[in-house]
Design a protein around this motif. Structure first.
Motif, PDB file in Angstrom:
ATOM      1  N   ASP A  92      13.610  18.516 -14.278  1.00 31.48           N
ATOM      2  CA  ASP A  92      13.074  18.563 -15.636  1.00 31.48           C
ATOM      3  C   ASP A  92      14.208  18.536 -16.651  1.00 31.48           C
ATOM      4  OD1 ASP A  92      10.570  18.830 -14.535  1.00 31.48           O
ATOM      5  OD2 ASP A  92      10.342  20.956 -15.038  1.00 31.48           O
ATOM      6  N   SER A 150       7.744   9.748 -12.951  1.00 28.62           N
ATOM      7  CA  SER A 150       8.240  10.559 -14.064  1.00 28.62           C
ATOM      8  C   SER A 150       7.254  10.471 -15.219  1.00 28.62           C
ATOM      9  CB  SER A 150       9.636  10.128 -14.502  1.00 28.62           C
ATOM     10  OG  SER A 150       9.607   8.812 -15.004  1.00 28.62           O
ATOM     11  N   CYS A 206       2.094  22.407  -5.702  1.00 27.59           N
ATOM     12  CA  CYS A 206       2.860  21.618  -4.738  1.00 27.59           C
ATOM     13  C   CYS A 206       1.956  21.220  -3.582  1.00 27.59           C
ATOM     14  CB  CYS A 206       4.042  22.458  -4.227  1.00 27.59           C
ATOM     15  SG  CYS A 206       5.022  21.644  -2.969  1.00 27.59           S
ATOM     16  N   ILE A 237      10.029  13.414 -10.396  1.00 25.03           N
ATOM     17  CA  ILE A 237       9.761  13.928  -9.064  1.00 25.03           C
ATOM     18  C   ILE A 237      10.810  13.339  -8.124  1.00 25.03           C
ATOM     19  CG2 ILE A 237       8.157  13.977  -7.116  1.00 25.03           C
ATOM     20  CD1 ILE A 237       7.064  13.980 -10.768  1.00 25.03           C
ATOM     21  N   THR A 257       9.785  15.125 -16.848  1.00 22.55           N
ATOM     22  CA  THR A 257       9.790  15.543 -15.445  1.00 22.55           C
ATOM     23  C   THR A 257       9.961  14.326 -14.550  1.00 22.55           C
ATOM     24  OG1 THR A 257       8.428  17.485 -15.848  1.00 22.55           O
ATOM     25  CG2 THR A 257       8.405  16.609 -13.610  1.00 22.55           C
ATOM     26  N   LEU A 279      11.458  18.996  -8.365  1.00 26.48           N
ATOM     27  CA  LEU A 279      11.244  18.401  -9.678  1.00 26.48           C
ATOM     28  C   LEU A 279      12.531  18.542 -10.473  1.00 26.48           C
ATOM     29  CD1 LEU A 279       7.834  20.098 -10.578  1.00 26.48           C
ATOM     30  CD2 LEU A 279       8.207  17.868  -9.495  1.00 26.48           C
TER      31      LEU A 279
END
Length: 103
Positions: free
Chosen positions: A93, A72, A85, A51, A49, A91
């Motif tokens: 992914d 991440s 949130c 951000i 992930t 995000l």
């Protein structure tokens, strides 16, 4: 531009596949409001992930941690995870192998 549709995954949350291959998939999750939830879940896929924007509080197994733009992390196969949130954002992914359930 992605050819994949934008799909609602919950209140104020959408998902859009950006690219896919049987071995790897990249997906954008967009959170339009503070308080929007990425429900707790687990899957067999390894997930990375990133951000892109916003701020999120993640549950990763038994821990909680906040992440913001540029952060991440990797979620191992089978680990329960989800997020809330805190500031609207996106995000990005990546999943290996691909999430066929997203197609």
């Amino acid at each position: 531009m992605s050819l994949f549709p934008i799909v609602s995954t919950g209140e104020n949350v959408t998902r859009q596949v950006l690219s896919d291959h049987p071995d790897l998939m990249t997906v954008a999750f967009r959170f339009a409001a503070s308080g929007a939830i990425g429900a707790l879940h687990s899957h067999t896929h390894v997930q990375s992930t990133y951000i892109e924007s916003g701020r999120f509080r993640f549950t990763l197994g038994d821990t909680e941690q906040e992440f913001g733009p540029g952060d991440s992390f990797v979620i191992p196969s089978g680990q329960t995870h989800g997020c809330v949130c805190l500031v609207p954002g996106t995000l990005v992914d990546s999943f290996t192998p691909r999430r066929d359930d997203f197609l």
